[in-house]
Write a protein that holds these residues in place. Structure first.
Motif, PDB file in Angstrom:
ATOM      1  N   ARG A 199       0.805  -1.216   0.000  1.00  0.00           N
ATOM      2  CA  ARG A 199       0.000   0.000   0.000  1.00  0.00           C
ATOM      3  C   ARG A 199       0.838   1.265   0.000  1.00  0.00           C
ATOM      4  O   ARG A 199       0.287   2.361  -0.045  1.00  0.00           O
ATOM      5  N   ARG A 200       2.145   1.167   0.074  1.00  0.00           N
ATOM      6  CA  ARG A 200       2.978   2.364   0.107  1.00  0.00           C
ATOM      7  C   ARG A 200       3.795   2.475  -1.176  1.00  0.00           C
ATOM      8  O   ARG A 200       3.998   1.502  -1.900  1.00  0.00           O
ATOM      9  N   PRO A 201       4.278   3.695  -1.475  1.00  0.00           N
ATOM     10  CA  PRO A 201       5.105   3.866  -2.678  1.00  0.00           C
ATOM     11  C   PRO A 201       6.407   3.069  -2.589  1.00  0.00           C
ATOM     12  O   PRO A 201       6.893   2.753  -1.502  1.00  0.00           O
ATOM     13  N   LEU A 202       6.959   2.784  -3.755  1.00  0.00           N
ATOM     14  CA  LEU A 202       8.291   2.180  -3.842  1.00  0.00           C
ATOM     15  C   LEU A 202       9.297   3.307  -3.644  1.00  0.00           C
ATOM     16  O   LEU A 202       9.323   4.273  -4.418  1.00  0.00           O
ATOM     17  N   ARG A 203      10.123   3.198  -2.611  1.00  0.00           N
ATOM     18  CA  ARG A 203      11.077   4.262  -2.278  1.00  0.00           C
ATOM     19  C   ARG A 203      12.445   3.905  -2.852  1.00  0.00           C
ATOM     20  O   ARG A 203      13.030   2.883  -2.495  1.00  0.00           O
ATOM     21  N   VAL A 204      12.964   4.780  -3.723  1.00  0.00           N
ATOM     22  CA  VAL A 204      14.227   4.508  -4.417  1.00  0.00           C
ATOM     23  C   VAL A 204      15.164   5.692  -4.236  1.00  0.00           C
ATOM     24  O   VAL A 204      14.774   6.851  -4.411  1.00  0.00           O
ATOM     25  N   LEU A 239      16.569   6.533 -15.559  1.00  0.00           N
ATOM     26  CA  LEU A 239      16.091   5.151 -15.541  1.00  0.00           C
ATOM     27  C   LEU A 239      14.772   5.043 -14.779  1.00  0.00           C
ATOM     28  O   LEU A 239      13.855   4.315 -15.188  1.00  0.00           O
ATOM     29  N   LEU A 240      14.666   5.778 -13.676  1.00  0.00           N
ATOM     30  CA  LEU A 240      13.421   5.740 -12.905  1.00  0.00           C
ATOM     31  C   LEU A 240      12.274   6.384 -13.670  1.00  0.00           C
ATOM     32  O   LEU A 240      11.122   5.928 -13.592  1.00  0.00           O
ATOM     33  N   ARG A 241      12.560   7.461 -14.398  1.00  0.00           N
ATOM     34  CA  ARG A 241      11.504   8.072 -15.220  1.00  0.00           C
ATOM     35  C   ARG A 241      11.017   7.089 -16.280  1.00  0.00           C
ATOM     36  O   ARG A 241       9.809   6.989 -16.546  1.00  0.00           O
ATOM     37  N   ASP A 242      11.942   6.365 -16.899  1.00  0.00           N
ATOM     38  CA  ASP A 242      11.549   5.356 -17.890  1.00  0.00           C
ATOM     39  C   ASP A 242      10.684   4.272 -17.239  1.00  0.00           C
ATOM     40  O   ASP A 242       9.690   3.828 -17.817  1.00  0.00           O
ATOM     41  N   PHE A 243      11.071   3.855 -16.039  1.00  0.00           N
ATOM     42  CA  PHE A 243      10.288   2.840 -15.322  1.00  0.00           C
ATOM     43  C   PHE A 243       8.894   3.355 -15.008  1.00  0.00           C
ATOM     44  O   PHE A 243       7.899   2.629 -15.167  1.00  0.00           O
ATOM     45  N   HIS A 244       8.792   4.610 -14.602  1.00  0.00           N
ATOM     46  CA  HIS A 244       7.484   5.170 -14.260  1.00  0.00           C
ATOM     47  C   HIS A 244       6.587   5.256 -15.489  1.00  0.00           C
ATOM     48  O   HIS A 244       5.380   5.007 -15.402  1.00  0.00           O
ATOM     49  N   PRO A 290      10.259  -6.374  -7.888  1.00  0.00           N
ATOM     50  CA  PRO A 290      10.626  -7.251  -9.022  1.00  0.00           C
ATOM     51  C   PRO A 290      10.407  -6.584 -10.377  1.00  0.00           C
ATOM     52  O   PRO A 290      11.184  -6.806 -11.313  1.00  0.00           O
ATOM     53  N   ALA A 291       9.366  -5.752 -10.492  1.00  0.00           N
ATOM     54  CA  ALA A 291       9.130  -5.066 -11.764  1.00  0.00           C
ATOM     55  C   ALA A 291      10.244  -4.076 -12.067  1.00  0.00           C
ATOM     56  O   ALA A 291      10.682  -3.948 -13.214  1.00  0.00           O
ATOM     57  N   LEU A 292      10.726  -3.371 -11.035  1.00  0.00           N
ATOM     58  CA  LEU A 292      11.837  -2.446 -11.237  1.00  0.00           C
ATOM     59  C   LEU A 292      13.089  -3.204 -11.655  1.00  0.00           C
ATOM     60  O   LEU A 292      13.789  -2.809 -12.603  1.00  0.00           O
ATOM     61  N   ARG A 293      13.379  -4.301 -10.994  1.00  0.00           N
ATOM     62  CA  ARG A 293      14.569  -5.080 -11.340  1.00  0.00           C
ATOM     63  C   ARG A 293      14.472  -5.626 -12.760  1.00  0.00           C
ATOM     64  O   ARG A 293      15.454  -5.616 -13.514  1.00  0.00           O
TER      65      ARG A 293
END
Length: 316
Positions: free
Chosen positions: A86-91, A103-108, A284-287
């Motif tokens: 229920r919480r955001p993924l913190r990177v 890379l994070l913008r592409d993932f988003h 796992p989706a980020l990886r």
């Protein structure tokens, strides 16, 4: 103050009847009555008065209810902050304008349903401590830097090598060059305020200096990228390193030049770090999204500690 009793009070106010509130809370009407009576005793006031249609808040009840609802919202936020689903993924990223942020913008863009919190921690040790404590879910760092071994519970995979360029002002001796060999930077003053000894990025530049005989000056206070660009634009004797994917905007009058570096091209290695037991469903989706890109390409340079170990020779 017992939160379930406070929740019962809010439910009674919303429903207007003890019986309806009991049905919504999946408890008995007697339990509702007992909770309200206990809360009234604790507060020393009457919260509800009976009407022909049920109950309605007294003046004290009306004063108490907004605060009761805020208590419940705060409790819900507290629960959500520790529930991975229920919480955001913190990177963590090293800066907001570099390759890791890209890379994070592409993932988003690829996963718009995943909520992201992006933070910027100081160095790899701070990042690892935050990963182990659960303060962040993942971090982009150069590892394993000398003196910064990763604990066994931290996993890492190298995901991107980012080329460095030379950034000069218009009057610099190399400003007109289409490219410059790395060894050709020897004797030129490269100014990089903000390098902190012992950090992983300091380890990177220490090895670069040692191998190619460069001069990197980290003197003076670090006033940020705008002040750095102003100084480089106005000082013909100074240049700086700038990552190829760093997104910066400067005034047109600065006349700054990005000069590619060759033979070899120094690249900064970005690895993704995470805790092996992290349960966040989006991790796992980020990886999976971060497939390794251009690692150890021919004609590039990285410090020895970022390179995979060579297999032993037969017989050893």
């Amino acid at each position: 103050m017992d939160l379930e009793t406070v929740r019962t009070c809010a439910a009674v106010a919303d429903a207007g009847q003890f019986q309806k509130a009991a049905a919504e809370l999946s408890i008995t009407q007697q339990a509702v009555s007992k909770r309200i009576a206990a809360l009234e005793r604790q507060l020393g006031v009457r919260l509800f008065t009976r009407t022909p249609r049920g109950v309605e808040p007294t003046i004290d009840g009306q004063a108490f209810l907004p605060h009761a609802r805020e208590l419940l919202r705060a409790a819900d936020r507290a629960l959500a902050s520790v529930r991975a689903d229920r919480r955001p993924l913190r990177v963590d990223v090293i800066n907001s304008r570099g390759a890791a942020s890209g890379l994070l913008r592409d993932f988003h863009r690829a996963h718009p349903d995943v909520d992201l919190d992006v933070v910027m921690l100081f160095d790899v040790d701070t990042a690892v401590a935050a990963i182990r404590s659960g303060a962040v879910d993942a971090s982009f760092r150069a590892v394993p830097a000398p003196g910064h071994p990763l604990p066994e519970d931290i996993a890492a995979v190298r995901v991107l090598d980012e080329a460095l360029h030379l950034l000069t002002g218009p009057a610099h001796a190399l400003a007109a060059a289409r490219s410059v060999p790395l060894a050709g930077l020897a004797g030129h003053r490269i100014w990089m305020p903000g390098i902190v000894p012992g950090t992983e990025w300091a380890c990177y530049y220490d090895d670069l200096v040692a191998e190619f005989g460069l001069t990197i000056e980290a003197t003076g206070p670090n006033f940020g990228s705008d002040a750095l660009l102003d100084t480089i634009a106005d000082t013909p004797a100074l240049a700086t390193f700038m990552s190829e994917q760093t997104r910066l905007v400067w005034p047109a009058g600065h006349g700054l030049r990005r000069v590619p570096i060759t033979d070899p091209t120094p690249v900064y290695p970005h690895s993704l770090l995470w805790h092996r037991d992290n349960p966040h469903p989006a991790l796992p989706a980020l990886r999976a999204h971060l497939t390794p890109r251009a690692l150890d390409a021919p004609g590039t340079w990285t410090p020895p500690w970022t390179r995979p170990a060579e297999p032993p020779h037969p017989g050893h």
